[in-house]
Motif scaffolding. Structure first.
Motif, short mmCIF file in Angstrom:
data_model
loop_
_atom_site.label_atom_id
_atom_site.label_comp_id
_atom_site.label_asym_id
_atom_site.label_seq_id
_atom_site.Cartn_x
_atom_site.Cartn_y
_atom_site.Cartn_z
N TYR A 55 -24.91 -29.63 -19.35
CA TYR A 55 -25.33 -29.05 -20.51
C TYR A 55 -26.63 -29.74 -21.27
O TYR A 55 -26.47 -30.92 -21.13
CB TYR A 55 -24.01 -28.98 -21.32
CG TYR A 55 -23.12 -28.10 -20.94
CD1 TYR A 55 -23.00 -26.84 -21.50
CD2 TYR A 55 -22.09 -28.49 -19.92
CE1 TYR A 55 -22.21 -25.92 -21.04
CE2 TYR A 55 -20.93 -27.72 -19.50
CZ TYR A 55 -21.08 -26.27 -20.05
OH TYR A 55 -20.06 -25.37 -19.75
N PHE A 110 -25.63 -22.85 -17.39
CA PHE A 110 -25.26 -24.14 -17.11
C PHE A 110 -24.45 -24.60 -16.08
O PHE A 110 -24.17 -25.80 -15.68
CB PHE A 110 -24.24 -24.77 -18.55
CG PHE A 110 -24.89 -24.47 -19.93
CD1 PHE A 110 -25.75 -25.15 -19.95
CD2 PHE A 110 -24.51 -23.30 -20.49
CE1 PHE A 110 -26.81 -25.17 -21.38
CE2 PHE A 110 -25.43 -23.35 -21.81
CZ PHE A 110 -26.21 -24.05 -22.25
N PHE A 121 -25.05 -26.27 -27.56
CA PHE A 121 -25.84 -25.99 -26.36
C PHE A 121 -26.48 -24.67 -26.36
O PHE A 121 -27.25 -24.33 -25.40
CB PHE A 121 -24.67 -25.78 -25.18
CG PHE A 121 -24.03 -27.08 -25.19
CD1 PHE A 121 -24.61 -28.35 -24.85
CD2 PHE A 121 -22.54 -27.22 -25.30
CE1 PHE A 121 -24.15 -29.64 -24.85
CE2 PHE A 121 -22.05 -28.63 -25.33
CZ PHE A 121 -22.64 -29.84 -24.98
N PRO A 141 -17.00 -28.39 -23.69
CA PRO A 141 -17.76 -27.15 -24.33
C PRO A 141 -16.57 -26.06 -24.66
O PRO A 141 -16.08 -25.49 -23.78
CB PRO A 141 -18.90 -26.90 -23.41
CG PRO A 141 -18.80 -27.95 -22.54
CD PRO A 141 -17.50 -28.57 -22.28
N GLY A 155 -28.06 -30.14 -24.49
CA GLY A 155 -27.75 -29.94 -25.65
C GLY A 155 -28.53 -30.70 -26.71
O GLY A 155 -29.42 -31.53 -26.52
#
Length: 353
Positions: free
Chosen positions: A107, A98, A252, A211, A109
């Motif tokens: 990201y 990422f 993710f 994250p 996701g």
């Protein structure tokens, strides 16, 4: 002949339906083991600031977007900027899928959409391989919003659950970690994060979208192929999530790597990255960002930050029709019938001859 074939068809159909029902009951009535207090977690910023070996060179990455699911999940991009990256001397010290370089992260996701009958807890299934038999560690990467008014409310908690092959289902409640954020703010530095730290009954959240890596989870694996089933949170305290999408995450992906003891971890040294493994290109200008909602996600301006307790969705980002596990199972059963009937007929013919 006709009577035998009819009986054979009925038996195969019954076995197929039993298999489908057993599979559905596997997650619908499961009682997961809560391992929240037995694992570790670290934010993206802290990991890069301290160059922690949370994800190591041997890690097998399982991208969240490479799922198999009964209901197509929402999906979308989240672009994060660490504004004091150069000032703090941060570097791309491991092969991060990422990391775009220079403090920019993008990201890709997903957030699961549950079906109601049977209720599948947002099940998404993944396959992965390990090269040899041994003790491994699995690391999950994700985060989720809990608004100010929902902090310390079990019914609004966030988390995830997982199952490796046919093992026990384990769950992690992330609600008292910085993996739960209050606002959709994607650009920050250390001072911002420290000022934005917000305390809960049992831990801490943060104002900013971060994250978080959840690690320290040991699993014994044999060499070869394995299955990872990923769910959202099953329970929180005495509350059971029986419907809706509230407890799911922006997910993710996961990493599977050889487990290291504390001493081995302290002595771990990364191999030097090649230039091909370090991306330095800046991302495309970010035009839209949006809060999590119950429908597919769009990244709209950051001013549209409020979230209903459902996770982020990107408006019509999902164009593929939902995949149906039940339908697939039924087709397999029918295919089995078509394959067996000629064989049965041949056996009967030989006996008559």
């Amino acid at each position: 002949m006709k009577k035998f074939t009819a009986i054979l068809v009925a038996i195969v159909l019954m076995m197929n339906m039993m298999a489908i029902c057993a599979s559905a009951a596997n997650y619908a009535n499961a009682q997961p083991i809560d391992i929240t207090n037995n694992i570790k977690w670290v934010t993206l910023y802290e990991m890069y600031e301290k160059k922690l070996p949370v994800v190591r060179a041997d890690a097998v990455f399982i991208p969240a977007i490479e799922y198999e699911a009964a209901t197509a999940p929402g999906s979308g991009m989240r672009t994060i900027t660490i504004t004091d990256w150069a000032e703090k001397g941060m570097t791309a010290y491991f092969d991060d899928y990422f990391n775009l370089g220079d403090g920019y992260f993008m990201y890709d996701g997903v957030w699961a959409n549950s079906v109601k009958d049977p209720y599948d807890h947002g099940l998404m299934t993944y396959s992965f391989n390990v090269p040899e038999t041994g003790t491994y560690e699995i690391v999950f990467l994700g985060c989720g919003q809990i608004k100010e008014e929902n902090v310390d409310n079990n019914e609004k908690d966030r988390g995830f659950a997982f199952q490796i092959d046919d093992g026990d289902i384990m769950q992690v409640n992330i609600s008292d970690t910085e993996g739960t954020f209050r606002e959709y703010s994607y650009s920050y530095n250390k001072a911002d994060l420290e000022a934005g730290r917000l305390y809960t009954t049992n831990g801490v959240n943060n104002k900013y979208y971060q994250p978080v890596y959840y690690y320290g989870i040991q699993i014994a694996l044999t060499a070869g192929s394995h299955t990872l089933d990923f769910y959202h949170l099953f329970t929180s305290g005495d509350f059971v999530f029986e419907s809706g999408n509230g407890p799911r995450l922006n997910y993710f992906g996961a990493y599977v790597q050889k487990y290291l003891t504390d001493a081995e971890l302290a002595a771990y040294v990364y191999p030097e990255l090649t230039t091909e493994e370090v991306t330095t290109a800046a991302p495309e200008p970010e035009t839209t960002k949006a809060p999590e909602t119950q429908a597919p996600e769009t990244q709209a301006p950051e001013t549209q930050a409020p979230e209903t307790q459902a996770p982020a969705t990107q408006a019509p980002a999902q164009t593929d029709p939902p995949k149906s596990e039940g339908g697939c199972g039924a087709m397999v059963g029918f295919g089995t019938i078509l394959a067996i009937i000629p064989v049965a007929a041949l056996v009967i013919k030989k006996k008559r001859d």
